[in-house]
Write a protein that holds these residues in place. Structure first.
Motif, PDB file in Angstrom:
ATOM      1  N   THR A 167       0.852  -1.281   0.278  1.00  0.00           N
ATOM      2  CA  THR A 167      -0.618  -0.092   0.088  1.00  0.00           C
ATOM      3  C   THR A 167       1.005   0.979   0.394  1.00  0.00           C
ATOM      4  OG1 THR A 167      -1.737   1.171   1.244  1.00  0.00           O
ATOM      5  CG2 THR A 167      -0.295   0.514   2.484  1.00  0.00           C
ATOM      6  N   TRP A 169       1.371   5.658   0.039  1.00  0.00           N
ATOM      7  CA  TRP A 169       0.196   6.874   0.592  1.00  0.00           C
ATOM      8  C   TRP A 169       1.561   7.918   0.619  1.00  0.00           C
ATOM      9  CZ3 TRP A 169       2.621   4.225   5.398  1.00  0.00           C
ATOM     10  CH2 TRP A 169       1.878   3.340   5.718  1.00  0.00           C
ATOM     11  N   GLU A 170       0.703   9.411  -0.251  1.00  0.00           N
ATOM     12  CA  GLU A 170       0.825  10.426  -1.131  1.00  0.00           C
ATOM     13  C   GLU A 170       1.797  10.810  -0.590  1.00  0.00           C
ATOM     14  OE1 GLU A 170      -1.901  11.625  -3.376  1.00  0.00           O
ATOM     15  OE2 GLU A 170      -2.440  10.501  -4.951  1.00  0.00           O
ATOM     16  N   ARG A 183       2.423   4.557  11.645  1.00  0.00           N
ATOM     17  CA  ARG A 183       0.905   4.200  10.272  1.00  0.00           C
ATOM     18  C   ARG A 183       2.146   3.646   9.578  1.00  0.00           C
ATOM     19  NH1 ARG A 183      -0.867   8.063   5.565  1.00  0.00           N
ATOM     20  NH2 ARG A 183      -2.341   6.795   5.015  1.00  0.00           N
TER      21      ARG A 183
END
Length: 217
Positions: A167, A169-170, A183
């Protein structure tokens, strides 16, 4: 102590994507050292008590046998066991599983997938990760392994020659804060059952390690 990636981390990689040259690297090496590599090392140290010792990959590409002679990687990647994290101009990407497998590992993987106890277990793990928003990756055959029943209930998994979840995240302000560590840790924990299944049923033998080393030469 991990306080987040530096303010120039994303800008550094955006610049490297635009000018992947020795001149750019030498002129901006201090940004890589201070805003990328040092924070990545601090992140791995923060996660080490739970996930084990981490290792940062070299920033230089191995171009000896590649048609693409671009000299530098456009991301900083690191591993801790079967876990992976990278930072780039696109933000943060995390993964867990086996990104590449040698023939012996592929054989053990397919035997476990074919097993009527271990195979359905993996199928459930992969489905649950997909439902939670994780992508499933890994090199795979376009058809099916030789001798495999075309109606095999886990044919899609048998096609894999590598298997991992990931996965991303920008870039955001969070990238530059300590919150990144938790995170990443939370994502790794969620992917742990897949990594544990792969470790239990595929693993890495001495022969696997030797074969992997030969392939990198």
């Amino acid at each position: 102590m991990f306080t987040g990636f530096g303010d120039a981390a994303v800008d550094f990689y955006e610049g490297l994507e635009a000018d992947n040259s020795k001149a750019y690297w030498q002129d901006h090496r201090h940004l890589y050292d201070d805003h990328v590599r040092a924070p990545m090392q601090a992140l791995l140290l923060a996660l080490e008590p739970e996930f084990g010792e981490g290792r940062i990959f070299r920033p230089y590409r191995d171009v000896r046998f590649s048609k693409d002679k671009v000299p530098y990687k456009t991301q900083c990647g690191a591993t801790a066991g079967a876990h992976y994290v990278q930072v780039s101009a696109d933000g943060i990407m995390v993964a867990a599983g086996y990104y590449a497998m040698v023939p012996g590992q592929v054989a053990r993987y397919r035997a476990a997938v074919d097993d009527e106890r271990h195979g359905p277990e993996l199928e459930r793990l992969v489905a649950a990760l997909h439902d939670d928003g994780f992508a499933i990756g890994g090199d795979r055959l376009k058809t099916r392994p030789r001798g495999t029943d075309p109606d095999h209930p886990r044919l899609d998994l048998l096609r894999h020659r590598a298997l991992y979840a990931h996965t991303a995240w920008e870039p955001s302000e969070e990238l530059h804060t300590p919150a990144v560590a938790e995170r990443v840790a939370a994502a790794w924990r969620r992917m742990d059952p897949l990594a544990e299944w792969m470790n239990a049923h595929v693993g890495v033998t001495l022969d696997d390690a030797a074969e992997s080393s030969r392939r990198r030469r």
